[in-house]
Design a protein around this motif. Structure first.
Motif, PDB file in Angstrom:
ATOM      1  N   THR A 132       0.825  -1.209   0.000  1.00 40.67           N
ATOM      2  CA  THR A 132       0.000   0.000   0.000  1.00 40.67           C
ATOM      3  C   THR A 132       0.859   1.259   0.000  1.00 40.67           C
ATOM      4  OG1 THR A 132      -1.819  -1.115   1.125  1.00 40.67           O
ATOM      5  CG2 THR A 132      -1.737   1.279   1.300  1.00 40.67           C
ATOM      6  N   ALA A 161      -3.259   0.522  -4.348  1.00 40.42           N
ATOM      7  CA  ALA A 161      -2.464   0.409  -3.126  1.00 40.42           C
ATOM      8  C   ALA A 161      -3.278  -0.204  -1.994  1.00 40.42           C
ATOM      9  CB  ALA A 161      -1.937   1.786  -2.724  1.00 40.42           C
ATOM     10  N   LEU A 162      -4.499   0.262  -1.822  1.00 42.04           N
ATOM     11  CA  LEU A 162      -5.339  -0.260  -0.741  1.00 42.04           C
ATOM     12  C   LEU A 162      -5.722  -1.711  -0.967  1.00 42.04           C
ATOM     13  CD1 LEU A 162      -7.659   2.814  -0.101  1.00 42.04           C
ATOM     14  CD2 LEU A 162      -5.727   2.027   1.288  1.00 42.04           C
ATOM     15  N   THR A 165      -3.386  -4.021   0.852  1.00 42.21           N
ATOM     16  CA  THR A 165      -3.702  -4.202   2.276  1.00 42.21           C
ATOM     17  C   THR A 165      -4.863  -5.162   2.452  1.00 42.21           C
ATOM     18  OG1 THR A 165      -2.874  -2.018   2.910  1.00 42.21           O
ATOM     19  CG2 THR A 165      -4.483  -3.036   4.366  1.00 42.21           C
TER      20      THR A 165
END
Length: 216
Positions: A132, A161-162, A165
């Protein structure tokens, strides 16, 4: 004009090589953890049956299953009879120790792969977080180049990016749950096996095959 593809597959394909690498590592770790969890579930079910057979005096104890190996270890010590000056309690402890050694060795062999669950559960979220952070850094670099902070420019990079996660959490949460359940079940079955070993030891030590060697 079509906007950026914000579907999970589209985000993965659009992500940079580092973020894609992070996602691939997490996906492989998740698959491995599920394989370990399923294999251990089958193994624990079989182990439970073996522990139940341990106290069954009518069961056949031939073969290489755990119950048979435990009974053979006990029979070897029992057939030796009591040593000179050895009390019944010491004789019983010797029989039970032989069985516990076999049990400990078997359980160690059965727990292979379980540390992977703990490692994935502990490290997975941080690996995802690394992806992330790296992806957001790339988004900011893109903003600096394009001199444009509109949502259409920022959103795809941040979403990519998220997603790293999210994949990290998807890998870690089941791994933690599986690790806790497997560890708990191994602990319970070990205690049940030890109780069975105590029963077998008491039964065999009450009827030694011959008088103490001191009397021979």
């Amino acid at each position: 004009m079509h906007g950026p593809d914000l579907s999970p597959v589209g985000l993965i394909l659009q992500a940079g090589p580092v973020v894609q690498g992070v996602m691939a590592i997490l996906a492989l770790a998740s698959i491995a953890c599920w394989a370990v969890a399923i294999e251990k579930a089958i193994l624990l079910a079989r182990l439970k049956k073996e522990v139940q057979r341990l106290q069954d005096t009518e069961a056949q104890h031939s073969g290489e299953n755990l119950a048979a190996r435990l009974h053979r270890a006990a029979a070897r010590e029992w057939s030796e009879g009591r040593e000179a000056g050895e009390s019944r309690g010491e004789y019983r402890e010797r029989i039970e120790r032989a069985m516990r050694d076999v049990l400990s060795s078997a359980l160690r062999g059965m727990q292979g792969g379980v540390p992977l669950l703990a490692t994935t559960g502990a490290v997975g979220p941080f690996v995802g977080l690394f992806g992330t952070v790296w992806g957001i850094m790339g988004s900011f670099q893109g903003i600096a180049k394009m001199q444009d902070t509109s949502l259409s420019v920022v959103a795809p990079g941040i979403a990519e990016a998220l997603l790293a996660t999210a994949i990290g959490l998807v890998a870690a949460i089941p791994a933690v749950i599986a690790y806790n359940r497997i560890t708990l079940r191994f602990g319970r079955l070990r205690q049940e096996a030890l109780a069975g070993i105590a029963v077998v030891g008491a039964r065999l030590s009450a009827r030694p095959p011959r008088a103490s060697r001191a009397a021979e």
